[in-house]
Motif scaffolding. Structure first.
Motif, PDB file in Angstrom:
ATOM      1  N   ASP A 194      36.495  35.137  36.199  1.00  0.00           N
ATOM      2  CA  ASP A 194      36.928  36.472  36.616  1.00  0.00           C
ATOM      3  C   ASP A 194      36.742  36.631  38.122  1.00  0.00           C
ATOM      4  O   ASP A 194      37.642  37.082  38.832  1.00  0.00           O
ATOM      5  CB  ASP A 194      36.126  37.529  35.844  1.00  0.00           C
ATOM      6  N   LYS A 195      35.571  36.228  38.626  1.00  0.00           N
ATOM      7  CA  LYS A 195      35.328  36.300  40.078  1.00  0.00           C
ATOM      8  C   LYS A 195      36.316  35.423  40.828  1.00  0.00           C
ATOM      9  O   LYS A 195      36.839  35.814  41.870  1.00  0.00           O
ATOM     10  CB  LYS A 195      33.892  35.871  40.406  1.00  0.00           C
ATOM     11  N   LEU A 196      36.560  34.239  40.302  1.00  0.00           N
ATOM     12  CA  LEU A 196      37.501  33.314  40.920  1.00  0.00           C
ATOM     13  C   LEU A 196      38.913  33.909  40.933  1.00  0.00           C
ATOM     14  O   LEU A 196      39.616  33.837  41.940  1.00  0.00           O
ATOM     15  CB  LEU A 196      37.490  31.976  40.171  1.00  0.00           C
ATOM     16  N   ALA A 197      39.305  34.522  39.830  1.00  0.00           N
ATOM     17  CA  ALA A 197      40.636  35.140  39.741  1.00  0.00           C
ATOM     18  C   ALA A 197      40.812  36.197  40.821  1.00  0.00           C
ATOM     19  O   ALA A 197      41.854  36.256  41.491  1.00  0.00           O
ATOM     20  CB  ALA A 197      40.850  35.753  38.358  1.00  0.00           C
ATOM     21  N   PHE A 198      39.790  37.028  41.012  1.00  0.00           N
ATOM     22  CA  PHE A 198      39.921  38.103  41.993  1.00  0.00           C
ATOM     23  C   PHE A 198      39.744  37.625  43.433  1.00  0.00           C
ATOM     24  O   PHE A 198      40.066  38.361  44.359  1.00  0.00           O
ATOM     25  CB  PHE A 198      39.007  39.276  41.645  1.00  0.00           C
ATOM     26  N   LYS A 199      39.296  36.408  43.614  1.00  0.00           N
ATOM     27  CA  LYS A 199      39.324  35.807  44.955  1.00  0.00           C
ATOM     28  C   LYS A 199      40.748  35.355  45.279  1.00  0.00           C
ATOM     29  O   LYS A 199      41.135  35.297  46.439  1.00  0.00           O
ATOM     30  CB  LYS A 199      38.378  34.612  45.041  1.00  0.00           C
ATOM     31  N   GLU A 200      41.503  35.030  44.235  1.00  0.00           N
ATOM     32  CA  GLU A 200      42.860  34.506  44.411  1.00  0.00           C
ATOM     33  C   GLU A 200      43.945  35.567  44.251  1.00  0.00           C
ATOM     34  O   GLU A 200      45.052  35.386  44.734  1.00  0.00           O
ATOM     35  CB  GLU A 200      43.107  33.368  43.423  1.00  0.00           C
ATOM     36  N   ILE A 201      43.639  36.644  43.555  1.00  0.00           N
ATOM     37  CA  ILE A 201      44.649  37.657  43.233  1.00  0.00           C
ATOM     38  C   ILE A 201      44.257  38.989  43.857  1.00  0.00           C
ATOM     39  O   ILE A 201      43.161  39.491  43.619  1.00  0.00           O
ATOM     40  CB  ILE A 201      44.800  37.799  41.700  1.00  0.00           C
ATOM     41  N   ASP A 202      45.159  39.555  44.622  1.00  0.00           N
ATOM     42  CA  ASP A 202      44.943  40.854  45.260  1.00  0.00           C
ATOM     43  C   ASP A 202      45.642  41.923  44.429  1.00  0.00           C
ATOM     44  O   ASP A 202      46.877  41.956  44.358  1.00  0.00           O
ATOM     45  CB  ASP A 202      45.508  40.817  46.684  1.00  0.00           C
ATOM     46  N   CYS A 203      44.854  42.786  43.818  1.00  0.00           N
ATOM     47  CA  CYS A 203      45.420  43.835  42.953  1.00  0.00           C
ATOM     48  C   CYS A 203      46.437  44.715  43.683  1.00  0.00           C
ATOM     49  O   CYS A 203      47.408  45.167  43.082  1.00  0.00           O
ATOM     50  CB  CYS A 203      44.308  44.710  42.388  1.00  0.00           C
ATOM     51  N   LEU A 204      46.212  44.970  44.960  1.00  0.00           N
ATOM     52  CA  LEU A 204      47.138  45.837  45.701  1.00  0.00           C
ATOM     53  C   LEU A 204      48.491  45.179  45.958  1.00  0.00           C
ATOM     54  O   LEU A 204      49.455  45.860  46.260  1.00  0.00           O
ATOM     55  CB  LEU A 204      46.508  46.278  47.027  1.00  0.00           C
ATOM     56  N   LYS A 205      48.562  43.878  45.828  1.00  0.00           N
ATOM     57  CA  LYS A 205      49.849  43.200  45.960  1.00  0.00           C
ATOM     58  C   LYS A 205      50.545  43.101  44.604  1.00  0.00           C
ATOM     59  O   LYS A 205      51.686  42.686  44.521  1.00  0.00           O
ATOM     60  CB  LYS A 205      49.658  41.815  46.573  1.00  0.00           C
ATOM     61  N   CYS A 206      49.837  43.472  43.557  1.00  0.00           N
ATOM     62  CA  CYS A 206      50.356  43.357  42.191  1.00  0.00           C
ATOM     63  C   CYS A 206      50.615  44.735  41.572  1.00  0.00           C
ATOM     64  O   CYS A 206      51.752  45.134  41.411  1.00  0.00           O
ATOM     65  CB  CYS A 206      49.352  42.573  41.338  1.00  0.00           C
ATOM     66  N   ALA A 207      49.565  45.420  41.216  1.00  0.00           N
ATOM     67  CA  ALA A 207      49.606  46.738  40.561  1.00  0.00           C
ATOM     68  C   ALA A 207      50.416  46.744  39.273  1.00  0.00           C
ATOM     69  O   ALA A 207      50.900  47.780  38.838  1.00  0.00           O
ATOM     70  CB  ALA A 207      50.125  47.811  41.527  1.00  0.00           C
ATOM     71  N   ASN A 208      50.553  45.575  38.649  1.00  0.00           N
ATOM     72  CA  ASN A 208      51.355  45.497  37.421  1.00  0.00           C
ATOM     73  C   ASN A 208      50.760  46.338  36.301  1.00  0.00           C
ATOM     74  O   ASN A 208      51.497  46.890  35.484  1.00  0.00           O
ATOM     75  CB  ASN A 208      51.515  44.041  36.970  1.00  0.00           C
ATOM     76  N   CYS A 209      49.440  46.470  36.273  1.00  0.00           N
ATOM     77  CA  CYS A 209      48.818  47.316  35.252  1.00  0.00           C
ATOM     78  C   CYS A 209      49.322  48.754  35.374  1.00  0.00           C
ATOM     79  O   CYS A 209      49.683  49.384  34.381  1.00  0.00           O
ATOM     80  CB  CYS A 209      47.300  47.250  35.335  1.00  0.00           C
ATOM     81  N   CYS A 210      49.374  49.261  36.588  1.00  0.00           N
ATOM     82  CA  CYS A 210      49.818  50.642  36.826  1.00  0.00           C
ATOM     83  C   CYS A 210      51.328  50.802  36.615  1.00  0.00           C
ATOM     84  O   CYS A 210      51.807  51.902  36.355  1.00  0.00           O
ATOM     85  CB  CYS A 210      49.466  51.071  38.242  1.00  0.00           C
ATOM     86  N   LYS A 211      52.036  49.701  36.750  1.00  0.00           N
ATOM     87  CA  LYS A 211      53.496  49.744  36.588  1.00  0.00           C
ATOM     88  C   LYS A 211      53.938  49.598  35.136  1.00  0.00           C
ATOM     89  O   LYS A 211      55.041  50.009  34.786  1.00  0.00           O
ATOM     90  CB  LYS A 211      54.142  48.637  37.426  1.00  0.00           C
ATOM     91  N   THR A 212      53.096  48.995  34.296  1.00  0.00           N
ATOM     92  CA  THR A 212      53.539  48.673  32.934  1.00  0.00           C
ATOM     93  C   THR A 212      52.657  49.224  31.822  1.00  0.00           C
ATOM     94  O   THR A 212      53.034  49.139  30.660  1.00  0.00           O
ATOM     95  CB  THR A 212      53.621  47.143  32.748  1.00  0.00           C
ATOM     96  N   MET A 213      51.484  49.761  32.155  1.00  0.00           N
ATOM     97  CA  MET A 213      50.549  50.233  31.142  1.00  0.00           C
ATOM     98  C   MET A 213      50.130  51.669  31.438  1.00  0.00           C
ATOM     99  O   MET A 213      50.339  52.156  32.532  1.00  0.00           O
ATOM    100  CB  MET A 213      49.288  49.348  31.144  1.00  0.00           C
ATOM    101  N   SER A 214      49.507  52.290  30.452  1.00  0.00           N
ATOM    102  CA  SER A 214      48.925  53.615  30.653  1.00  0.00           C
ATOM    103  C   SER A 214      47.443  53.555  30.363  1.00  0.00           C
ATOM    104  O   SER A 214      47.028  52.941  29.380  1.00  0.00           O
ATOM    105  CB  SER A 214      49.558  54.633  29.707  1.00  0.00           C
ATOM    106  N   PRO A 215      46.645  54.222  31.187  1.00  0.00           N
ATOM    107  CA  PRO A 215      45.228  54.333  30.819  1.00  0.00           C
ATOM    108  C   PRO A 215      45.080  55.335  29.682  1.00  0.00           C
ATOM    109  O   PRO A 215      45.964  56.163  29.443  1.00  0.00           O
ATOM    110  CB  PRO A 215      44.587  54.883  32.097  1.00  0.00           C
TER     111      PRO A 215
END
Length: 182
Positions: free
Chosen positions: A42-63
């Motif tokens: 998980d730590k490794l993933a977030f070193k490689e993936i920037d959520c602000l360049k993705c935001a797919n969760c906010c684009k495709t899911m609902s909290p």
């Protein structure tokens, strides 16, 4: 790192059945050190993936909006909880309050949350991998792996380690200096 969402969507859809079957059967494999390994990945993933360049969760899911989330957001927006629900939420068949549409109404064009400081607890904890026992959380990880590249990254790498015996992936995870017994 920039995320190619279309490529990610294709890849995650192509591997969904394989990884779902793997996750559902993982408890019978008796893998030692799985949760610490997942935390490292998980730590490794977030070193490689920037959520602000993705935001797919906010684009495709609902909290899931809990009453405290609705109250906090409605207070912030200076409207009543009833007005907030009427404007942006619906109650699903299980009684949960969800966004009426995606992408999220609070997602900005810059992929930043307009209510970040008071966002729902479901958003604060997403993707829910770092704070649970990996086997307990696998039911949440199954749907999230097709929406979140970080979740997919963790599951893909656990699969590579457990099934394919990929030592290179394990070594990369172990370089994060967290103790794992595998």
């Amino acid at each position: 790192m920039s995320i190619d969402i279309k490529a990610f969507t294709r890849k995650s859809a192509r591997n969904k059945k394989k990884y779902t079957t793997f996750l559902k059967g993982l408890h019978s494999r008796k893998v030692r050190g799985l949760t610490p390994l997942a935390k490292k990945l998980d730590k490794l993933a977030f070193k490689e993936i920037d959520c602000l360049k993705c935001a797919n969760c906010c684009k495709t899911m609902s909290p899931t909006w809990k009453p405290a989330d609705i109250k906090r957001a409605s207070d912030h927006l200076k409207i009543t909880p009833q007005a907030f629900r009427k404007k942006w939420l619906y109650k699903d068949e299980t009684g949960d309050w969800l966004n009426t549409s995606t992408p999220c109404q609070f997602l900005g064009k810059d992929n930043k949350c307009k209510i970040y400081l008071i966002r729902p607890y479901d958003c604060k904890g997403f993707p829910h991998m770092h704070h649970t026992d990996f086997l307990v959380g696998r039911e949440v990880n199954i749907p999230n792996m097709t929406s979140c590249p970080a979740v997919y990254h963790v599951i893909e790498n656990i699969y590579k380690i457990v099934v394919e015996k990929d030592q290179e992936v394990l070594d990369k995870a172990n370089h994060l200096h967290l103790k794992t017994h595998f």
